[in-house]
Design a protein around this motif. Structure first.
Motif, PDB file in Angstrom:
ATOM      1  N   ILE A 192     -12.116  -2.340  -6.728  1.00 18.58           N
ATOM      2  CA  ILE A 192     -11.586  -1.655  -5.553  1.00 18.58           C
ATOM      3  C   ILE A 192     -11.961  -2.482  -4.339  1.00 18.58           C
ATOM      4  CG2 ILE A 192     -11.645   0.453  -4.173  1.00 18.58           C
ATOM      5  CD1 ILE A 192     -12.375   1.969  -6.734  1.00 18.58           C
ATOM      6  N   VAL A 193     -10.976  -3.160  -3.759  1.00 19.61           N
ATOM      7  CA  VAL A 193     -11.206  -4.056  -2.633  1.00 19.61           C
ATOM      8  C   VAL A 193     -10.910  -3.311  -1.339  1.00 19.61           C
ATOM      9  CG1 VAL A 193     -10.617  -6.255  -1.553  1.00 19.61           C
ATOM     10  CG2 VAL A 193     -10.579  -6.041  -4.050  1.00 19.61           C
ATOM     11  N   ALA A 194     -11.937  -3.138  -0.527  1.00 20.02           N
ATOM     12  CA  ALA A 194     -11.780  -2.469   0.764  1.00 20.02           C
ATOM     13  C   ALA A 194     -11.680  -3.530   1.855  1.00 20.02           C
ATOM     14  CB  ALA A 194     -12.976  -1.557   1.027  1.00 20.02           C
ATOM     15  N   ALA A 195     -10.672  -3.412   2.699  1.00 18.24           N
ATOM     16  CA  ALA A 195     -10.444  -4.388   3.767  1.00 18.24           C
ATOM     17  C   ALA A 195     -10.759  -3.775   5.121  1.00 18.24           C
ATOM     18  CB  ALA A 195      -8.992  -4.864   3.737  1.00 18.24           C
ATOM     19  N   GLY A 196     -11.498  -4.531   5.939  1.00 19.75           N
ATOM     20  CA  GLY A 196     -11.829  -4.049   7.272  1.00 19.75           C
ATOM     21  C   GLY A 196     -12.262  -5.191   8.171  1.00 19.75           C
ATOM     22  N   LEU A 224      -6.312  -2.200  -3.677  1.00 23.20           N
ATOM     23  CA  LEU A 224      -6.553  -2.737  -2.342  1.00 23.20           C
ATOM     24  C   LEU A 224      -6.371  -1.628  -1.321  1.00 23.20           C
ATOM     25  CD1 LEU A 224      -7.043  -5.102  -0.379  1.00 23.20           C
ATOM     26  CD2 LEU A 224      -4.576  -5.533  -0.444  1.00 23.20           C
ATOM     27  N   ALA A 225      -7.391  -1.414  -0.491  1.00 28.90           N
ATOM     28  CA  ALA A 225      -7.344  -0.335   0.492  1.00 28.90           C
ATOM     29  C   ALA A 225      -7.581  -0.881   1.891  1.00 28.90           C
ATOM     30  CB  ALA A 225      -8.395   0.720   0.167  1.00 28.90           C
ATOM     31  N   PRO A 238       3.671  -0.610  -1.613  1.00 34.08           N
ATOM     32  CA  PRO A 238       3.202   0.228  -2.721  1.00 34.08           C
ATOM     33  C   PRO A 238       1.846  -0.204  -3.277  1.00 34.08           C
ATOM     34  CG  PRO A 238       5.060  -1.154  -3.393  1.00 34.08           C
ATOM     35  CD  PRO A 238       4.973  -1.232  -1.902  1.00 34.08           C
ATOM     36  N   GLY A 239       1.466  -1.455  -3.056  1.00 33.60           N
ATOM     37  CA  GLY A 239       0.187  -1.930  -3.556  1.00 33.60           C
ATOM     38  C   GLY A 239      -0.951  -1.792  -2.568  1.00 33.60           C
TER      39      GLY A 239
END
Length: 369
Positions: free
Chosen positions: A73-77, A127-128, A140-141
């Motif tokens: 689970i890749v969190a982007a910030g 990917l979030a 959608p991804g």
């Protein structure tokens, strides 16, 4: 004039999540240890895999654990502190890399390193966008969990408010539930965000009471001048005295990042649902420091992939009591190390579960094994 006391408040939903994290199943671990001693091999001949299998028995509550799916689970910030020149790359790289994660390639969706590695081992990638400082187009991804567009500049003020921090944690917890419901038993928190090693360094220094120089490294590969600037920025952030290690959530709000908080939520929910968490590197380690301070039993569910090349990771692992599986000089992030390590955990469980004992195989036990 004396400064006001820190507020150690935690919202009810997060309190319930923390309270749901219980310890590993000691009875299952003891039975797994007994089984391990009877398998058709010399004692200790599978090295670290033997202890990993016993720990997995404690996680899953059975002496013959059978974990299956793997999910990263890749969190982007983004981070406001990038304005201080602490990274070799500009903040525009974060949304560009999000696009790379979502790109269609001849081998499947995703052109980033973790996409390639995940395809190689059969792991699923989520990917979030929890805090990218850009308005990203719908895809959608891409899971929309944005709390705000990046953090504030931690050198000058708290990076996040406590409500923002809790929102990011709970977003990560929801992502963990989705991954588990879709078949993941091994969860790998990952991150994407320019400037996040600066935040991780500040978090680590405060949580461990460590010297800034010992936990602040080159991140994206900055030169000596930029490294000195980065260390000064971290020192200045700590000098604000905006948080206290006795209030881990306050430290995360003061010095953390949205993707770091999101990864913490993944860890807490995974542990509460009795799933294994595979830690990648330094940024993930900073989230784990906060997590174990909030819920000490979380440590039972954490497995260290490798000791990464970033300064300070070894200190994190030592504090967490975790032994890395490898030392490959990794420092990319994205959960890449965790993806590489997850098959080792599956293999450890398979050996414990599927090997026959001496009695089952009618193999005589003679001499020392």
């Amino acid at each position: 004039m004396s400064r006001p006391p820190f507020q150690f408040t935690i919202g009810s939903e997060l309190q319930r999540l923390i309270a749901a994290v219980g310890p590993a199943d000691e009875a299952a671990m003891q039975r797994a240890r007994q089984r391990q001693a009877q398998l058709t091999k010399p004692a200790g001949s599978l090295g670290a895999l033997e202890e990993i299998s016993i720990r997995l028995a404690g996680v899953f509550g059975t002496p013959q654990p059978h974990p299956r799916g793997m999910a990263v689970i890749v969190a982007a910030g983004d981070h406001g502190v990038v304005a201080e020149g602490v990274s070799a790359y500009p903040p525009e790289v974060t949304p560009a890399m999000v696009a790379n994660f979502l790109a269609e390639t001849p081998w499947g969706r995703g052109g980033a390193a973790v996409n390639a590695l995940a395809r190689a081992v059969g792991a699923r990638v989520y990917l979030a966008d929890v805090g990218v400082d850009a308005e990203l187009p719908a895809h959608p991804g891409l899971l929309g969990t944005k709390v705000r567009r990046g953090t504030r500049n931690l050198r000058r003020e708290a990076a996040l408010t406590r409500p923002e921090t809790e929102a990011a944690i709970l977003a990560g917890a929801a992502l963990a539930v989705r991954a588990i419901n879709e078949g993941a038993d091994l969860l790998i928190p990952g991150e994407l965000g320019i400037g996040n090693t600066t935040s991780a360094s500040a978090l680590t220094a405060r949580m461990l009471g460590a010297d800034v120089k010992n936990v602040t490294g080159r991140g994206t590969g900055i030169d000596d001048a930029a490294l000195e600037r980065k260390r000064q920025v971290v020192s200045d952030a700590l000098a604000r005295q905006g948080s206290d290690a006795a209030d881990p959530l306050g430290v995360l709000a003061d010095l953390g990042g949205l993707e770091i908080a999101c990864m913490l939520g993944v860890m807490l929910r995974a542990a509460a649902l009795r799933r294994a968490v595979v830690l990648d590197g330094f940024v993930e380690g900073s989230a784990a420091l906060v997590g174990v301070a909030l819920a000490p039993a979380l440590r039972d569910f954490l497995f260290a992939a490798g000791e990464c090349a970033e300064t300070g990771h070894a200190a994190q692992l030592a504090h967490l009591g975790l032994t890395p599986l490898f030392r490959l000089g990794l420092r990319l992030g994205e959960g890449t190390g965790g993806v590489l390590a997850a098959p080792l955990l599956l293999s450890a469980a398979a050996a414990l579960r599927e090997m026959r004992t001496f009695a089952e195989a009618s193999v005589p036990e003679t001499g020392e094994r």
